[in-house]
Design a protein around this motif. Structure first.
Motif, PDB file in Angstrom:
ATOM      1  N   SER A 183      38.808  10.234 -41.467  1.00  0.00           N
ATOM      2  CA  SER A 183      37.613   9.582 -42.009  1.00  0.00           C
ATOM      3  C   SER A 183      36.466   9.659 -41.011  1.00  0.00           C
ATOM      4  O   SER A 183      36.686   9.715 -39.796  1.00  0.00           O
ATOM      5  CB  SER A 183      37.895   8.104 -42.321  1.00  0.00           C
ATOM      6  OG  SER A 183      38.962   7.977 -43.240  1.00  0.00           O
ATOM      7  N   VAL A 184      35.255   9.646 -41.533  1.00  0.00           N
ATOM      8  CA  VAL A 184      34.072   9.642 -40.676  1.00  0.00           C
ATOM      9  C   VAL A 184      33.864   8.259 -40.069  1.00  0.00           C
ATOM     10  O   VAL A 184      33.358   8.132 -38.956  1.00  0.00           O
ATOM     11  CB  VAL A 184      32.826  10.084 -41.470  1.00  0.00           C
ATOM     12  CG1 VAL A 184      31.563   9.917 -40.638  1.00  0.00           C
ATOM     13  CG2 VAL A 184      32.975  11.533 -41.903  1.00  0.00           C
ATOM     14  N   ARG A 185      34.279   7.233 -40.800  1.00  0.00           N
ATOM     15  CA  ARG A 185      34.072   5.863 -40.328  1.00  0.00           C
ATOM     16  C   ARG A 185      35.324   5.037 -40.614  1.00  0.00           C
ATOM     17  O   ARG A 185      35.922   5.142 -41.681  1.00  0.00           O
ATOM     18  CB  ARG A 185      32.849   5.244 -41.010  1.00  0.00           C
ATOM     19  CG  ARG A 185      32.468   3.865 -40.495  1.00  0.00           C
ATOM     20  CD  ARG A 185      31.259   3.318 -41.257  1.00  0.00           C
ATOM     21  NE  ARG A 185      30.020   3.986 -40.875  1.00  0.00           N
ATOM     22  CZ  ARG A 185      29.039   3.400 -40.197  1.00  0.00           C
ATOM     23  NH1 ARG A 185      29.153   2.130 -39.811  1.00  0.00           N
ATOM     24  NH2 ARG A 185      27.934   4.053 -39.918  1.00  0.00           N
ATOM     25  N   GLU A 192      33.064  -1.474 -36.636  1.00  0.00           N
ATOM     26  CA  GLU A 192      32.876  -0.181 -37.276  1.00  0.00           C
ATOM     27  C   GLU A 192      32.886   0.918 -36.210  1.00  0.00           C
ATOM     28  O   GLU A 192      32.170   0.821 -35.196  1.00  0.00           O
ATOM     29  CB  GLU A 192      31.551  -0.154 -38.035  1.00  0.00           C
ATOM     30  CG  GLU A 192      31.510  -1.073 -39.244  1.00  0.00           C
ATOM     31  CD  GLU A 192      32.391  -0.553 -40.367  1.00  0.00           C
ATOM     32  OE1 GLU A 192      32.168   0.578 -40.823  1.00  0.00           O
ATOM     33  OE2 GLU A 192      33.328  -1.289 -40.761  1.00  0.00           O
ATOM     34  N   THR A 194      33.573   5.398 -35.284  1.00  0.00           N
ATOM     35  CA  THR A 194      33.837   6.783 -35.650  1.00  0.00           C
ATOM     36  C   THR A 194      34.711   7.370 -34.556  1.00  0.00           C
ATOM     37  O   THR A 194      34.353   7.325 -33.371  1.00  0.00           O
ATOM     38  CB  THR A 194      32.536   7.593 -35.794  1.00  0.00           C
ATOM     39  OG1 THR A 194      31.831   7.139 -36.954  1.00  0.00           O
ATOM     40  CG2 THR A 194      32.835   9.081 -35.935  1.00  0.00           C
ATOM     41  N   PRO A 296      26.954  12.839 -41.160  1.00  0.00           N
ATOM     42  CA  PRO A 296      26.420  11.808 -42.053  1.00  0.00           C
ATOM     43  C   PRO A 296      27.466  10.721 -42.320  1.00  0.00           C
ATOM     44  O   PRO A 296      28.626  11.013 -42.587  1.00  0.00           O
ATOM     45  CB  PRO A 296      26.094  12.585 -43.330  1.00  0.00           C
ATOM     46  CG  PRO A 296      25.840  13.992 -42.854  1.00  0.00           C
ATOM     47  CD  PRO A 296      26.808  14.195 -41.725  1.00  0.00           C
ATOM     48  N   GLY A 297      27.033   9.470 -42.205  1.00  0.00           N
ATOM     49  CA  GLY A 297      27.936   8.350 -42.430  1.00  0.00           C
ATOM     50  C   GLY A 297      28.624   7.856 -41.185  1.00  0.00           C
ATOM     51  O   GLY A 297      29.261   6.799 -41.205  1.00  0.00           O
ATOM     52  N   ALA A 298      28.503   8.598 -40.077  1.00  0.00           N
ATOM     53  CA  ALA A 298      29.169   8.206 -38.843  1.00  0.00           C
ATOM     54  C   ALA A 298      28.424   7.076 -38.152  1.00  0.00           C
ATOM     55  O   ALA A 298      27.221   6.872 -38.357  1.00  0.00           O
ATOM     56  CB  ALA A 298      29.277   9.400 -37.894  1.00  0.00           C
ATOM     57  N   HIS A 301      24.870   7.691 -36.592  1.00  0.00           N
ATOM     58  CA  HIS A 301      24.142   8.776 -37.260  1.00  0.00           C
ATOM     59  C   HIS A 301      22.689   8.387 -37.530  1.00  0.00           C
ATOM     60  O   HIS A 301      21.790   9.234 -37.475  1.00  0.00           O
ATOM     61  CB  HIS A 301      24.824   9.160 -38.570  1.00  0.00           C
ATOM     62  CG  HIS A 301      24.152  10.290 -39.284  1.00  0.00           C
ATOM     63  ND1 HIS A 301      24.155  11.586 -38.801  1.00  0.00           N
ATOM     64  CD2 HIS A 301      23.427  10.318 -40.452  1.00  0.00           C
ATOM     65  CE1 HIS A 301      23.474  12.359 -39.627  1.00  0.00           C
ATOM     66  NE2 HIS A 301      23.022  11.621 -40.626  1.00  0.00           N
ATOM     67  N   GLU A 302      22.467   7.104 -37.780  1.00  0.00           N
ATOM     68  CA  GLU A 302      21.097   6.658 -38.069  1.00  0.00           C
ATOM     69  C   GLU A 302      20.170   6.874 -36.871  1.00  0.00           C
ATOM     70  O   GLU A 302      18.953   6.997 -37.027  1.00  0.00           O
ATOM     71  CB  GLU A 302      21.092   5.181 -38.478  1.00  0.00           C
ATOM     72  CG  GLU A 302      21.404   4.201 -37.357  1.00  0.00           C
ATOM     73  CD  GLU A 302      22.878   4.087 -37.013  1.00  0.00           C
ATOM     74  OE1 GLU A 302      23.215   3.333 -36.081  1.00  0.00           O
ATOM     75  OE2 GLU A 302      23.705   4.757 -37.687  1.00  0.00           O
ATOM     76  N   THR A 331      27.883  20.500 -41.191  1.00  0.00           N
ATOM     77  CA  THR A 331      28.283  19.287 -41.900  1.00  0.00           C
ATOM     78  C   THR A 331      28.525  19.536 -43.379  1.00  0.00           C
ATOM     79  O   THR A 331      29.055  18.667 -44.081  1.00  0.00           O
ATOM     80  CB  THR A 331      27.211  18.192 -41.741  1.00  0.00           C
ATOM     81  OG1 THR A 331      25.958  18.675 -42.252  1.00  0.00           O
ATOM     82  CG2 THR A 331      27.046  17.815 -40.270  1.00  0.00           C
ATOM     83  N   THR A 334      33.962  21.326 -45.417  1.00  0.00           N
ATOM     84  CA  THR A 334      34.951  20.264 -45.618  1.00  0.00           C
ATOM     85  C   THR A 334      36.294  20.716 -45.057  1.00  0.00           C
ATOM     86  O   THR A 334      36.911  21.628 -45.590  1.00  0.00           O
ATOM     87  CB  THR A 334      35.110  19.924 -47.108  1.00  0.00           C
ATOM     88  OG1 THR A 334      33.815  19.589 -47.656  1.00  0.00           O
ATOM     89  CG2 THR A 334      36.060  18.753 -47.304  1.00  0.00           C
TER      90      THR A 334
END
Length: 358
Positions: A183-185, A192, A194, A296-298, A301-302, A331, A334
């Motif tokens: 999972s990314v997170r 939370e 990564t 993205p989503g990690a 990442h923001e 990214t 998959t």
């Protein structure tokens, strides 16, 4: 004759922000237990001061590179990294060290394991710990290694010649996958995270999740016993989630806490190896951090929203300065795929001779 009587031929080099003993495999016992015992006695472990050995009383200076010619036709030398404990008699081969890696190419040329080019030499190095390959490029004018130069790296006084490291096949170096949990997170101990492994298994979390700003000086973090205990429990739980089993005596995974950059870089980091705070950040640790943040989503990442578009170079802030890494991740694939990663370091030969174990 025993090693106690003959000593061990070795070279000490500073590689990046680490320092270690570089030894040819042929100069060490073939039995791993005998080898580890010898290296511990050379380093002066166990002793928090390492007063009776060559260690510098820190994990950053209790490192060993074992180098040998490679049997692979596409590789010049094999490099086994060993992390020695300081106050505990431990020897771990469960991770790479990108800083010590910076000294492997020059050492190989110095020992005649690889011929020097006229002007520049490229050495293909198999990192035995992860069975991945790195290419080191460094100046060799007149067929001799040149350590002097004008490249400065944070955490090291003065300047030296550049050692350019390009990594290949570092995904899943210790865990078998870029995203060891799948999972990314994830959530670890209510935080939370990564979990990512691109040369070094690390657990990314926001500094604020630990009640920190992410800008604390190294000394403040090192003096916070409650924080260090929490980091230790946190990384053990994360390791179980990553399929790494019992890591109580291992230096991985490493915990890296993130915050917005505030010194002209692109992210501020505070890392722990594995519990004590790092005065800077490891090369492969930084590569894994940036790799994770690009997903993205990690977690973190923001923070990449303001990074320059189209650039692959990321300036990572740490307690004593900056580390510039180069990372490209596909990214859209998959699972996500690392296209390339690399870094510029320096190295310097400190001594070459015979060391005697205690």
């Amino acid at each position: 004759m025993t090693y106690d009587e003959t000593g061990v031929r070795c070279t000490m080099l500073r590689g990046g922000t680490s320092r270690g003993l570089f030894v040819e495999a042929r100069d060490l016992p073939t039995d791993p237990a005998e080898r580890d015992d010898l290296l511990l006695r050379l380093m002066g472990t166990p002793d928090p001061r390492q007063i009776d050995g060559l260690g510098g009383a820190t994990t950053l200076t209790s490192k060993v590179a074992v180098v040998s010619p490679s049997e692979r036709p596409d590789v010049d030398v094999d490099y086994l990294f060993l992390q020695l404990g300081v106050d505990e008699a431990t020897v771990s081969d469960r991770q790479n060290c990108g800083n010590v890696l910076a000294g492997v190419g020059p050492f190989a040329v110095e020992r005649g394991l690889v011929p020097a080019g006229d002007g520049e030499t490229r050495v293909r190095i198999r990192m035995v710990n992860s069975d991945s390959v790195a290419v080191a490029t460094f100046p060799t004018p007149g067929g001799r290694v040149e350590y002097r130069g004008d490249v400065a790296i944070a955490g090291v006084p003065g300047t030296a010649a550049p050692v350019v490291l390009a990594f290949t096949d570092t995904e899943g170096s210790a865990t078998g996958a870029l995203l060891p949990t799948g999972s990314v997170r994830d959530t670890v101990a209510g935080v939370e995270v990564t979990c990512v492994d691109n040369g070094m298994p690390v657990v990314l979390a926001h500094a604020e999740a630990f009640g920190l700003t992410g800008y604390e000086p190294h000394e403040e973090l090192a003096a916070d016993a409650a924080l260090l205990a929490r980091v230790d429990a946190f990384r053990r739980e994360a390791a179980a989630l990553m399929g790494m089993g019992d890591v109580s005596s291992s230096s991985v995974p490493k915990t890296v806490l993130l915050a917005a950059a505030r010194d002209g870089g692109q992210v501020s980091t505070r890392s722990f190896i594995p519990v004590q705070p790092h005065s800077s950040i490891g090369v492969l640790g930084a590569v894994s951090v940036v790799t994770g943040m690009l997903l993205p989503g990690a977690v973190g990442h923001e923070l990449t929203a303001d990074w320059p578009a189209g650039t692959s170079q990321v300036d990572v802030e740490h307690p004593t300065g900056h580390l510039l890494v180069d990372v490209v991740v596909d990214t859209a694939a998959t699972p996500p795929r690392v296209v390339r990663s690399g870094v510029v370091r320096t190295a310097r030969k400190l001594f070459d001779g015979t060391a005697y174990p205690r």
